[in-house]
Design a protein around this motif. Structure first.
Motif, PDB file in Angstrom:
ATOM      1  N   GLY A  58       0.801  -1.224   0.000  1.00 23.85           N
ATOM      2  CA  GLY A  58       0.000   0.000   0.000  1.00 23.85           C
ATOM      3  C   GLY A  58       0.827   1.264   0.000  1.00 23.85           C
ATOM      4  N   GLY A  59       2.051   1.165  -0.527  1.00 21.88           N
ATOM      5  CA  GLY A  59       2.957   2.316  -0.576  1.00 21.88           C
ATOM      6  C   GLY A  59       4.069   2.245   0.454  1.00 21.88           C
ATOM      7  N   SER A  60       3.917   1.379   1.453  1.00 22.19           N
ATOM      8  CA  SER A  60       4.893   1.343   2.550  1.00 22.19           C
ATOM      9  C   SER A  60       6.251   0.784   2.128  1.00 22.19           C
ATOM     10  N   VAL A  61       6.288  -0.071   1.103  1.00 19.16           N
ATOM     11  CA  VAL A  61       7.573  -0.610   0.631  1.00 19.16           C
ATOM     12  C   VAL A  61       8.436   0.517   0.050  1.00 19.16           C
ATOM     13  N   GLY A  62       7.812   1.367  -0.766  1.00 19.21           N
ATOM     14  CA  GLY A  62       8.531   2.496  -1.331  1.00 19.21           C
ATOM     15  C   GLY A  62       8.957   3.500  -0.288  1.00 19.21           C
ATOM     16  N   VAL A  63       8.073   3.764   0.675  1.00 16.26           N
ATOM     17  CA  VAL A  63       8.400   4.710   1.747  1.00 16.26           C
ATOM     18  C   VAL A  63       9.570   4.181   2.570  1.00 16.26           C
ATOM     19  N   ALA A  64       9.588   2.866   2.841  1.00 16.42           N
ATOM     20  CA  ALA A  64      10.705   2.263   3.572  1.00 16.42           C
ATOM     21  C   ALA A  64      12.013   2.440   2.808  1.00 16.42           C
ATOM     22  N   GLU A  65      11.939   2.300   1.481  1.00 17.76           N
ATOM     23  CA  GLU A  65      13.131   2.483   0.642  1.00 17.76           C
ATOM     24  C   GLU A  65      13.671   3.904   0.772  1.00 17.76           C
ATOM     25  N   ILE A  66      12.785   4.871   0.795  1.00 18.68           N
ATOM     26  CA  ILE A  66      13.194   6.274   0.946  1.00 18.68           C
ATOM     27  C   ILE A  66      13.863   6.491   2.301  1.00 18.68           C
ATOM     28  N   LEU A  67      13.214   6.012   3.348  1.00 11.93           N
ATOM     29  CA  LEU A  67      13.631   6.361   4.700  1.00 11.93           C
ATOM     30  C   LEU A  67      14.867   5.609   5.173  1.00 11.93           C
ATOM     31  N   ARG A  68      15.204   4.501   4.481  1.00  8.18           N
ATOM     32  CA  ARG A  68      16.435   3.799   4.848  1.00  8.18           C
ATOM     33  C   ARG A  68      17.657   4.328   4.090  1.00  8.18           C
ATOM     34  N   SER A  69      17.425   5.275   3.193  1.00 11.29           N
ATOM     35  CA  SER A  69      18.502   5.823   2.377  1.00 11.29           C
ATOM     36  C   SER A  69      19.357   6.816   3.161  1.00 11.29           C
ATOM     37  N   LYS A  70      20.516   7.114   2.617  1.00  8.01           N
ATOM     38  CA  LYS A  70      21.405   8.105   3.226  1.00  8.01           C
ATOM     39  C   LYS A  70      20.735   9.483   3.157  1.00  8.01           C
ATOM     40  N   PRO A  71      20.701  10.224   4.260  1.00  7.96           N
ATOM     41  CA  PRO A  71      20.009  11.525   4.274  1.00  7.96           C
ATOM     42  C   PRO A  71      20.846  12.663   3.696  1.00  7.96           C
ATOM     43  N   ASP A  72      21.159  12.532   2.417  1.00 11.19           N
ATOM     44  CA  ASP A  72      22.019  13.537   1.775  1.00 11.19           C
ATOM     45  C   ASP A  72      21.312  14.310   0.672  1.00 11.19           C
ATOM     46  N   GLY A  73      20.007  14.046   0.489  1.00  9.67           N
ATOM     47  CA  GLY A  73      19.248  14.753  -0.532  1.00  9.67           C
ATOM     48  C   GLY A  73      19.273  14.094  -1.894  1.00  9.67           C
ATOM     49  N   TYR A  74      19.980  12.967  -2.017  1.00 10.38           N
ATOM     50  CA  TYR A  74      20.064  12.315  -3.318  1.00 10.38           C
ATOM     51  C   TYR A  74      19.081  11.154  -3.468  1.00 10.38           C
ATOM     52  N   THR A  75      18.342  10.843  -2.411  1.00 10.62           N
ATOM     53  CA  THR A  75      17.204   9.933  -2.500  1.00 10.62           C
ATOM     54  C   THR A  75      16.033  10.579  -1.777  1.00 10.62           C
ATOM     55  N   ILE A  76      15.009  10.883  -2.548  1.00 16.70           N
ATOM     56  CA  ILE A  76      13.770  11.431  -2.007  1.00 16.70           C
ATOM     57  C   ILE A  76      12.638  10.585  -2.580  1.00 16.70           C
ATOM     58  N   GLY A  77      11.417  10.889  -2.259  1.00 16.30           N
ATOM     59  CA  GLY A  77      10.377  10.080  -2.853  1.00 16.30           C
ATOM     60  C   GLY A  77       8.969  10.512  -2.539  1.00 16.30           C
ATOM     61  N   CYS A  78       8.041   9.877  -3.236  1.00 16.76           N
ATOM     62  CA  CYS A  78       6.620  10.132  -3.055  1.00 16.76           C
ATOM     63  C   CYS A  78       6.112   9.356  -1.848  1.00 16.76           C
TER      64      CYS A  78
END
Length: 308
Positions: A58-78
């Motif tokens: 329900g969208g949570s897989v993509g959100v998890a992908e965003i939030l586990r990324s390095k917080p440098d501005g090069y991975t963002i998401g819907c």
């Protein structure tokens, strides 16, 4: 010193392509909107904004992908609102919906309506409900996943009308519509971006608008509220990044997306060509709203006993 370093970081940002994670499949409302906005933002930032689809839950897989990324501005998401405020109460997720995300901005309020196959024998929600009541267990409705507002609204209508109908989760309208045209799903709640072109082609029809207001694209279709129901469907599409992203970069991203979202020519294009209504809201404002909705749905799901 830290402030000046952050500002300098933002001035050099972005120095390479940005990944924008889309949490629903190709052809969905979110995917279509994200790719169009990415094109415009790329022009302003001078680097490609590359969309990748990470679907499921329900969208949570993509959100998890965003939030586990390095917080440098090069991975963002819907981010869809339910992935932060509803689904965490229904599933164990690998992220904290209130602490692990930095909200960039709101892109738009989603609009919704219940649609069926164009040659289906129902021309109103009452027709569909009457049929489902007389044929318990036979009507199947699809949704983009357990805990999405598309699922919740259909479950709520089922409770209100005392219907025994079945829920089958998919990865978005891009999967639900072919399933419906193939006779595997009878009804679903979806957005105009994916649904209206199919309505105009005669393949689908919309029975009722589940959003608060009628769609400008199909103004003749009434709303749930007009039909006497005391509830409606509400959700938002936003942009997020992992918590810890440098503040200056977060602000630069917000300012850039806001410029595109509020551009009158782009807003008109979205209305006329994509059947979508853009609506910017600041990340700070939206963070407060998510906290409120998280608390609301914690109690709502218990009260209405909505699980799967």
């Amino acid at each position: 010193m830290l402030l000046s370093f952050s500002v300098a970081l933002a001035q050099d940002y972005p120095a390479r392509p940005i990944t924008l994670v889309v949490q629903f499949s190709a052809g969905t409302t979110t995917d279509i909107i994200a790719r169009r906005l990415a094109d415009e933002v790329s022009k302003i930032l001078g680097q490609p904004v590359v969309c990748i689809n990470k679907t499921g839950g329900g969208g949570s897989v993509g959100v998890a992908e965003i939030l586990r990324s390095k917080p440098d501005g090069y991975t963002i998401g819907c981010v869809n609102m339910p992935a932060l405020s509803i689904i965490p109460h229904m599933q164990n997720l690998p992220y904290d919906p209130l602490k692990d995300i930095a909200h960039i901005c709101v892109i738009q309020p989603y609009e919704y309506g219940i649609y069926v196959k164009g040659d289906a024998p129902w021309n109103s929600l009452k027709d569909l409900a009457d049929y489902a009541r007389k044929n318990p267990g036979k009507v199947i409705y699809g949704s983009p996943g357990v805990g999405t507002t598309n699922h919740i609204i259909m479950a709520r209508i089922g409770q209100e009308e005392k219907l025994n109908w079945k829920h089958v989760p998919y990865r978005g309208d891009g999967e639900i519509i072919p399933a419906m045209l193939g006779g595997h799903v009878h009804a679903a709640s979806g957005s105009p971006v994916a649904v209206v072109p199919q309505v105009k082609a005669g393949k689908l029809k919309v029975l009722v608008i589940t959003s608060k207001d009628r769609w400008a694209y199909l103004p003749e279709v009434p709303t749930l509220l007009e039909g006497g129901y005391k509830f409606f469907q509400s959700s938002y599409l936003s942009l997020g990044a992992p918590a810890g992203i440098p503040e200056a970069i977060q602000k630069k991203l917000e300012a850039t997306f806001a410029k595109v979202i509020q551009n009158p020519a782009i807003k008109e294009e979205f209305q006329k060509k994509l059947y979508a209504t853009l609506g910017y809201q600041s990340g700070a404002e939206y963070a407060k709203y998510i906290k409120e909705q998280y608390a609301y749905y914690r109690d709502f799901l218990k009260e209405h006993n909505i699980k799967q």
